[in-house]
Design a protein around this motif. Structure first.
Motif, PDB file in Angstrom:
ATOM      1  N   LYS A 142       0.854  -1.182   0.000  1.00 51.41           N
ATOM      2  CA  LYS A 142       0.000   0.000   0.000  1.00 51.41           C
ATOM      3  C   LYS A 142       0.892   1.236   0.000  1.00 51.41           C
ATOM      4  CE  LYS A 142      -2.528  -0.866   3.787  1.00 51.41           C
ATOM      5  NZ  LYS A 142      -3.663  -0.809   4.743  1.00 51.41           N
ATOM      6  N   LEU A 143       0.272   2.365  -0.288  1.00 49.46           N
ATOM      7  CA  LEU A 143       0.990   3.623  -0.213  1.00 49.46           C
ATOM      8  C   LEU A 143       0.835   4.197   1.185  1.00 49.46           C
ATOM      9  CD1 LEU A 143       0.007   5.202  -3.651  1.00 49.46           C
ATOM     10  CD2 LEU A 143       2.237   4.310  -2.993  1.00 49.46           C
ATOM     11  N   LEU A 144       1.969   4.654   1.734  1.00 53.16           N
ATOM     12  CA  LEU A 144       1.963   5.263   3.053  1.00 53.16           C
ATOM     13  C   LEU A 144       2.846   6.505   2.999  1.00 53.16           C
ATOM     14  CD1 LEU A 144       1.243   5.116   6.116  1.00 53.16           C
ATOM     15  CD2 LEU A 144       3.348   3.789   6.399  1.00 53.16           C
ATOM     16  N   ASP A 145       2.256   7.655   3.154  1.00 45.71           N
ATOM     17  CA  ASP A 145       2.981   8.941   3.083  1.00 45.71           C
ATOM     18  C   ASP A 145       3.760   9.067   1.775  1.00 45.71           C
ATOM     19  OD1 ASP A 145       2.037   9.493   5.663  1.00 45.71           O
ATOM     20  OD2 ASP A 145       3.788   8.532   6.596  1.00 45.71           O
ATOM     21  N   GLY A 146       3.123   8.679   0.663  1.00 43.48           N
ATOM     22  CA  GLY A 146       3.755   8.812  -0.660  1.00 43.48           C
ATOM     23  C   GLY A 146       4.832   7.781  -0.939  1.00 43.48           C
ATOM     24  N   GLU A 147       4.848   6.697  -0.174  1.00 38.96           N
ATOM     25  CA  GLU A 147       5.884   5.670  -0.329  1.00 38.96           C
ATOM     26  C   GLU A 147       5.247   4.279  -0.282  1.00 38.96           C
ATOM     27  OE1 GLU A 147       9.818   4.287   2.203  1.00 38.96           O
ATOM     28  OE2 GLU A 147       9.054   6.328   2.464  1.00 38.96           O
ATOM     29  N   VAL A 148       5.799   3.351  -1.049  1.00 35.66           N
ATOM     30  CA  VAL A 148       5.287   1.973  -1.055  1.00 35.66           C
ATOM     31  C   VAL A 148       5.694   1.305   0.260  1.00 35.66           C
ATOM     32  CG1 VAL A 148       5.348  -0.265  -2.208  1.00 35.66           C
ATOM     33  CG2 VAL A 148       5.441   1.825  -3.577  1.00 35.66           C
ATOM     34  N   ALA A 149       4.702   0.713   0.932  1.00 32.23           N
ATOM     35  CA  ALA A 149       4.962   0.054   2.211  1.00 32.23           C
ATOM     36  C   ALA A 149       4.464  -1.388   2.159  1.00 32.23           C
ATOM     37  CB  ALA A 149       4.272   0.808   3.345  1.00 32.23           C
ATOM     38  N   ILE A 150       5.164  -2.246   2.902  1.00 31.56           N
ATOM     39  CA  ILE A 150       4.806  -3.675   2.958  1.00 31.56           C
ATOM     40  C   ILE A 150       4.044  -3.927   4.255  1.00 31.56           C
ATOM     41  CG2 ILE A 150       5.658  -6.042   2.945  1.00 31.56           C
ATOM     42  CD1 ILE A 150       8.263  -4.918   1.672  1.00 31.56           C
ATOM     43  N   LYS A 161       8.717   0.160   5.254  1.00 26.52           N
ATOM     44  CA  LYS A 161       8.616   1.033   4.084  1.00 26.52           C
ATOM     45  C   LYS A 161       9.733   0.645   3.123  1.00 26.52           C
ATOM     46  CE  LYS A 161       6.570   5.146   6.190  1.00 26.52           C
ATOM     47  NZ  LYS A 161       6.758   6.588   6.409  1.00 26.52           N
ATOM     48  N   THR A 162       9.458   0.739   1.817  1.00 25.85           N
ATOM     49  CA  THR A 162      10.424   0.252   0.827  1.00 25.85           C
ATOM     50  C   THR A 162      11.354   1.339   0.297  1.00 25.85           C
ATOM     51  OG1 THR A 162       8.895   0.640  -0.997  1.00 25.85           O
ATOM     52  CG2 THR A 162       8.836  -1.550   0.059  1.00 25.85           C
ATOM     53  N   GLY A 163      10.978   2.588   0.461  1.00 24.82           N
ATOM     54  CA  GLY A 163      11.784   3.675  -0.100  1.00 24.82           C
ATOM     55  C   GLY A 163      11.396   4.008  -1.530  1.00 24.82           C
ATOM     56  N   ILE A 164      10.467   3.243  -2.106  1.00 17.67           N
ATOM     57  CA  ILE A 164      10.005   3.499  -3.480  1.00 17.67           C
ATOM     58  C   ILE A 164       8.923   4.577  -3.399  1.00 17.67           C
ATOM     59  CG2 ILE A 164       8.922   2.510  -5.536  1.00 17.67           C
ATOM     60  CD1 ILE A 164      10.055  -0.248  -4.533  1.00 17.67           C
ATOM     61  N   GLN A 165       9.182   5.721  -4.048  1.00 17.75           N
ATOM     62  CA  GLN A 165       8.281   6.864  -3.981  1.00 17.75           C
ATOM     63  C   GLN A 165       7.132   6.733  -4.980  1.00 17.75           C
ATOM     64  OE1 GLN A 165       8.672   9.275  -1.584  1.00 17.75           O
ATOM     65  NE2 GLN A 165      10.328   7.932  -0.904  1.00 17.75           N
ATOM     66  N   LYS A 175      -2.866   3.313  -8.566  1.00 19.68           N
ATOM     67  CA  LYS A 175      -4.281   2.983  -8.354  1.00 19.68           C
ATOM     68  C   LYS A 175      -4.420   1.652  -7.617  1.00 19.68           C
ATOM     69  CE  LYS A 175      -8.520   3.131 -11.087  1.00 19.68           C
ATOM     70  NZ  LYS A 175      -9.078   3.164 -12.437  1.00 19.68           N
ATOM     71  N   SER A 176      -3.664   0.632  -8.034  1.00 18.98           N
ATOM     72  CA  SER A 176      -3.752  -0.681  -7.384  1.00 18.98           C
ATOM     73  C   SER A 176      -3.163  -0.632  -5.972  1.00 18.98           C
ATOM     74  CB  SER A 176      -3.072  -1.760  -8.230  1.00 18.98           C
ATOM     75  OG  SER A 176      -1.697  -1.489  -8.372  1.00 18.98           O
ATOM     76  N   LEU A 177      -2.151   0.213  -5.739  1.00 21.94           N
ATOM     77  CA  LEU A 177      -1.569   0.334  -4.405  1.00 21.94           C
ATOM     78  C   LEU A 177      -2.503   1.071  -3.448  1.00 21.94           C
ATOM     79  CD1 LEU A 177       2.128   1.109  -5.346  1.00 21.94           C
ATOM     80  CD2 LEU A 177       1.319  -0.893  -4.120  1.00 21.94           C
ATOM     81  N   ARG A 178      -3.311   1.991  -3.949  1.00 24.67           N
ATOM     82  CA  ARG A 178      -4.266   2.686  -3.088  1.00 24.67           C
ATOM     83  C   ARG A 178      -5.332   1.712  -2.573  1.00 24.67           C
ATOM     84  NH1 ARG A 178      -3.905   6.744  -7.272  1.00 24.67           N
ATOM     85  NH2 ARG A 178      -2.397   8.278  -6.580  1.00 24.67           N
ATOM     86  N   LYS A 179      -5.714   0.745  -3.408  1.00 23.89           N
ATOM     87  CA  LYS A 179      -6.675  -0.287  -2.986  1.00 23.89           C
ATOM     88  C   LYS A 179      -6.011  -1.296  -2.053  1.00 23.89           C
ATOM     89  CE  LYS A 179      -9.485  -0.239  -7.185  1.00 23.89           C
ATOM     90  NZ  LYS A 179      -9.849  -0.993  -8.390  1.00 23.89           N
ATOM     91  N   GLY A 180      -4.721  -1.523  -2.301  1.00 26.55           N
ATOM     92  CA  GLY A 180      -3.987  -2.543  -1.543  1.00 26.55           C
ATOM     93  C   GLY A 180      -3.719  -3.735  -2.438  1.00 26.55           C
ATOM     94  N   ILE A 192       7.861  -7.849  -7.767  1.00 28.29           N
ATOM     95  CA  ILE A 192       7.059  -6.641  -7.962  1.00 28.29           C
ATOM     96  C   ILE A 192       7.839  -5.405  -7.501  1.00 28.29           C
ATOM     97  CG2 ILE A 192       5.008  -5.423  -7.111  1.00 28.29           C
ATOM     98  CD1 ILE A 192       3.542  -8.120  -7.306  1.00 28.29           C
ATOM     99  N   LEU A 193       8.528  -5.496  -6.373  1.00 28.86           N
ATOM    100  CA  LEU A 193       9.311  -4.355  -5.880  1.00 28.86           C
ATOM    101  C   LEU A 193      10.440  -4.006  -6.861  1.00 28.86           C
ATOM    102  CD1 LEU A 193       9.579  -5.134  -2.042  1.00 28.86           C
ATOM    103  CD2 LEU A 193       8.141  -3.438  -3.175  1.00 28.86           C
ATOM    104  N   GLU A 194      10.995  -5.025  -7.469  1.00 30.04           N
ATOM    105  CA  GLU A 194      12.058  -4.802  -8.466  1.00 30.04           C
ATOM    106  C   GLU A 194      11.472  -4.057  -9.669  1.00 30.04           C
ATOM    107  OE1 GLU A 194      14.882  -7.709 -10.991  1.00 30.04           O
ATOM    108  OE2 GLU A 194      14.746  -8.214  -8.861  1.00 30.04           O
ATOM    109  N   ASN A 195      10.273  -4.438 -10.111  1.00 31.83           N
ATOM    110  CA  ASN A 195       9.609  -3.745 -11.236  1.00 31.83           C
ATOM    111  C   ASN A 195       9.306  -2.304 -10.880  1.00 31.83           C
ATOM    112  OD1 ASN A 195       9.648  -5.965 -12.894  1.00 31.83           O
ATOM    113  ND2 ASN A 195       7.582  -6.629 -12.376  1.00 31.83           N
ATOM    114  N   PHE A 196       8.859  -2.056  -9.623  1.00 31.88           N
ATOM    115  CA  PHE A 196       8.535  -0.690  -9.189  1.00 31.88           C
ATOM    116  C   PHE A 196       9.769   0.205  -9.155  1.00 31.88           C
ATOM    117  CE2 PHE A 196       4.540  -1.890  -6.479  1.00 31.88           C
ATOM    118  CZ  PHE A 196       3.800  -2.003  -7.645  1.00 31.88           C
ATOM    119  N   SER A 197      10.897  -0.374  -8.741  1.00 21.22           N
ATOM    120  CA  SER A 197      12.098   0.443  -8.583  1.00 21.22           C
ATOM    121  C   SER A 197      12.858   0.633  -9.887  1.00 21.22           C
ATOM    122  CB  SER A 197      13.012  -0.158  -7.532  1.00 21.22           C
ATOM    123  OG  SER A 197      13.336  -1.482  -7.853  1.00 21.22           O
ATOM    124  N   SER A 198      12.541  -0.117 -10.941  1.00 17.81           N
ATOM    125  CA  SER A 198      13.275   0.027 -12.208  1.00 17.81           C
ATOM    126  C   SER A 198      12.625   1.050 -13.114  1.00 17.81           C
ATOM    127  CB  SER A 198      13.364  -1.319 -12.922  1.00 17.81           C
ATOM    128  OG  SER A 198      12.089  -1.820 -13.223  1.00 17.81           O
TER     129      SER A 198
END
Length: 198
Positions: A142-150, A161-165, A175-180, A192-198
């Protein structure tokens, strides 16, 4: 020789007489026992008619919640459900079986697995709800304070928190992260985290 036969015969006659006396006393005792047993039964059927206890408005209603995983029980006295008033023990037990079979989605999600009657009297009834809440495997992003969180799969416990903004993600990912976004296992999570950070 005759004397030996005489002793044997007298022993045999004595044995028969003793056997007859034992049998006669057994029959006598058996007959008296039947008469004694009959008398109280007749009396109790006439005078011992006992009214079955039912639930009234003054009956206390206690609900126990038992968690099988933690082995903890909580007790709470609560308001008697109106449909219980007037029920006897058998009717209430039947009702609880039906209640379990038609439980709500929320009760199912909470892990309710059984409902049982622990105590029943005109003064108080105790109903135990048993729960089995096993931790679900997997994760939720999910998104938490503008950052992807696990998070845990149910989304209640933050792992890290992952550090991915958020600004570095596509609109569809946001959109999918706002839903969870539900992730099945660690392998899928890292992919998935690798795809987000690339």
């Amino acid at each position: 020789m005759k004397r030996r036969y005489g002793v044997i015969c007298s022993f045999f006659v004595g044995f028969l007489a003793l056997s007859f006396m034992c049998y006669a006393s057994y029959r006598y005792a058996e007959r008296n026992g039947e008469q004694e047993n009959d008398t109280p039964v007749r009396e109790s059927t006439q005078t011992g008619i006992k009214k079955e206890q039912t639930i009234s408005q003054t009956t206390k209603y206690v609900v126990e919640k038992y968690n099988r995983e933690t082995k903890k029980t909580t007790r709470e006295e609560t308001i008697m459900p109106p449909e219980y008033i007037g029920m006897d023990r058998g009717q209430l037990e039947d009702h609880l079986v039906e209640k379990l079979a038609t439980m709500s989605k929320k009760e199912e999600q909470d892990g309710l697995i059984s409902i049982s009657l622990q105590a029943f009297s005109g003064e108080q009834i105790v109903v135990r709800n048993t729960y089995s809440v096993k931790k679900q495997e997997g994760f939720r992003l999910k998104l938490l304070d503008g950052e992807v969180a696990i998070y845990s799969r149910d989304g209640r416990e933050l792992y890290e928190k992952t550090g991915i903004q958020e600004e570095n993600l596509t609109e569809e990912d946001c959109k999918s992260l706002r839903k969870g976004l539900v992730i099945k296992n660690e392998k899928e999570l890292y992919s998935i985290l690798e795809n987000f950070s690339s």
